[in-house]
Enzyme design. Structure first.
Site, PDB file in Angstrom:
ATOM      1  CE  LYS A 277      -4.511  -1.751   1.757  1.00  0.00           C
ATOM      2  NZ  LYS A 277      -5.438  -1.645   2.637  1.00  0.00           N
TER       3      LYS A 277
ATOM      4  CE  LYS B 148      -8.607 -10.281  -2.572  1.00  0.00           C
ATOM      5  NZ  LYS B 148      -8.043  -9.685  -1.375  1.00  0.00           N
TER       6      LYS B 148
ATOM      7  CE  LYS C  13     -14.862  -4.483  -0.951  1.00  0.00           C
ATOM      8  NZ  LYS C  13     -14.382  -3.840   0.235  1.00  0.00           N
TER       9      LYS C  13
END
Ligand code: TRP
Length: 350
Positions: free
Chosen positions: A133, A215, A218
């Site tokens: 991140k 994966k 969203k």
């Protein structure tokens, strides 16, 4: 309305005297950013629903964690409420489970501080999520992003959880939670129960429909990559029609057939059929038939959730009643652990 019932959270209130001894405690959280995907549903929330009878479950919307990435305030508020309504729509029952919004319960931030003081710079620096991140949001590598695992540890340890269902990407945070709890218990005496990770079988991991090595996320830029749980049936079916597969014809679960394996995993999770049954069902039929069947099955599975979501989100008063009650119960339960912690570390009692 049918869903309006008196809320007591009795199981949790009486837990200390009765059920705590018999039923294990499950706790998990989900961030409110973005609408849940089919991946979140199959990999997490669908199982959360199933576990409600066997365990004492606590589920919450991790809105404090979302602040580690910059958010639009109005959007975050709306998403938190939507995520909460979605939990209900997915069958999380406030009569059985404790459900709440993390920021409504002050002990989370409070214990996070104490645990931050037990966390070492070195171990927090080694967290892969922190590294990922901070690379992705290089302009906002804030202290919250760094101490994110201490907040997550607080979430878990406050409720003396036995089992924490998480995706494989959160396993390192759970190991960190156990390390911190062990360290604290060694220094101050036994205070926290050591939680175990509860990671769904490999099958429950859902990949992107456009790049099955990734994966399902969203935040994928490709609109066809992810199924959102509020997608309309025709949208769902079209996304499955466009799903990336391979140049063969056979529906079978095999190494190297990532796209088909993913579709089979989804179909199996939704219908309960085994891989062998699915191979038989589609033997001699092409990918077109198979993709349509998966699309239809998923659309059918998600239909009642979409409808219930609509009903819940139109009833703001009911949502407020449920999250208020949840916050009260969560505050009462977590206050017991917090009081012990304060005493042990030497904070003067009020
Ligand atoms: N970090 C988790 C995620 O992004 C969400 C989360 C926050 C959580 N606190 C938790 C999960 C406690 C389990 C237990 O997926």
């Amino acid at each position: 309305m049918a869903h309006r019932r008196a809320l007591r959270n009795e199981r949790w209130i009486d837990m200390e005297e009765t059920e705590k001894k018999e039923k294990k405690i499950i706790l998990s959280g989900i961030q409110p950013t973005g609408i849940f995907t089919l991946g979140n549903y199959i990999g997490a929330v669908k199982n959360w629903k199933k576990m409600q009878d066997e365990y004492n479950c606590a589920y919450f919307i991790a809105d404090l964690h979302s602040l580690t990435i910059r958010q639009d305030p109005a959007a975050l508020r709306k998403q938190s409420l939507n995520a909460f309504a979605l939990l209900l729509a997915c069958g999380i029952d406030p009569e059985k489970s404790l459900i709440f919004i993390q920021s409504h319960v002050q002990t989370h931030a409070e214990l996070c501080w104490v645990l931050s003081c037990c966390s070492q710079f070195g171990e927090l620096s080694r967290m892969t999520q922190f590294k990922d991140k901070s690379a992705k949001h290089a302009d906002n590598v804030n202290a919250g992003l760094f101490t994110y695992p201490a907040l997550m540890a607080a979430d878990i340890l406050l409720y003396q959880a036995d089992l924490v269902p998480v995706g494989i990407d959160q396993k390192q945070h759970l190991e960190f939670t156990r390390d911190i709890a062990t360290r604290f218990n060694n220094v101050y005496g036994n205070t926290f129960k050591l939680p175990e990770p509860f990671i769904p079988k490999a099958g429950a991991k859902v990949a992107s429909l456009q790049d099955p090595t990734k994966k399902m996320s969203k935040s994928d830029e490709n609109a066809n990559a992810s199924i959102f749980i509020l997608d309309e049936p025709n949208v769902i079916i079209n996304k499955f029609k466009r799903a990336v597969t391979d140049s063969e014809k056979e529906v079978c679960f095999r190494e190297g057939k990532d796209g088909i394996n993913n579709l089979m995993t989804i179909y199996s999770a939704v219908t309960g059929k085994t891989m062998e049954q699915i191979e038989l069902e589609f033997a001699g039929r092409g990918y077109g038939d198979f993709k349509l069947a998966v699309g239809e099955a998923v659309a059918e599975e998600l239909r009642p959730i979409r409808e219930d979501f609509k009903r819940y989100s139109e009833d703001k008063a009911y949502l407020e009643q449920v999250y208020r009650k949840g916050a009260q119960t969560a505050a009462a339960i977590s206050a017991r652990t917090m009081a012990k912690v304060k005493k042990k570390v030497g904070l003067l009692a009020l």
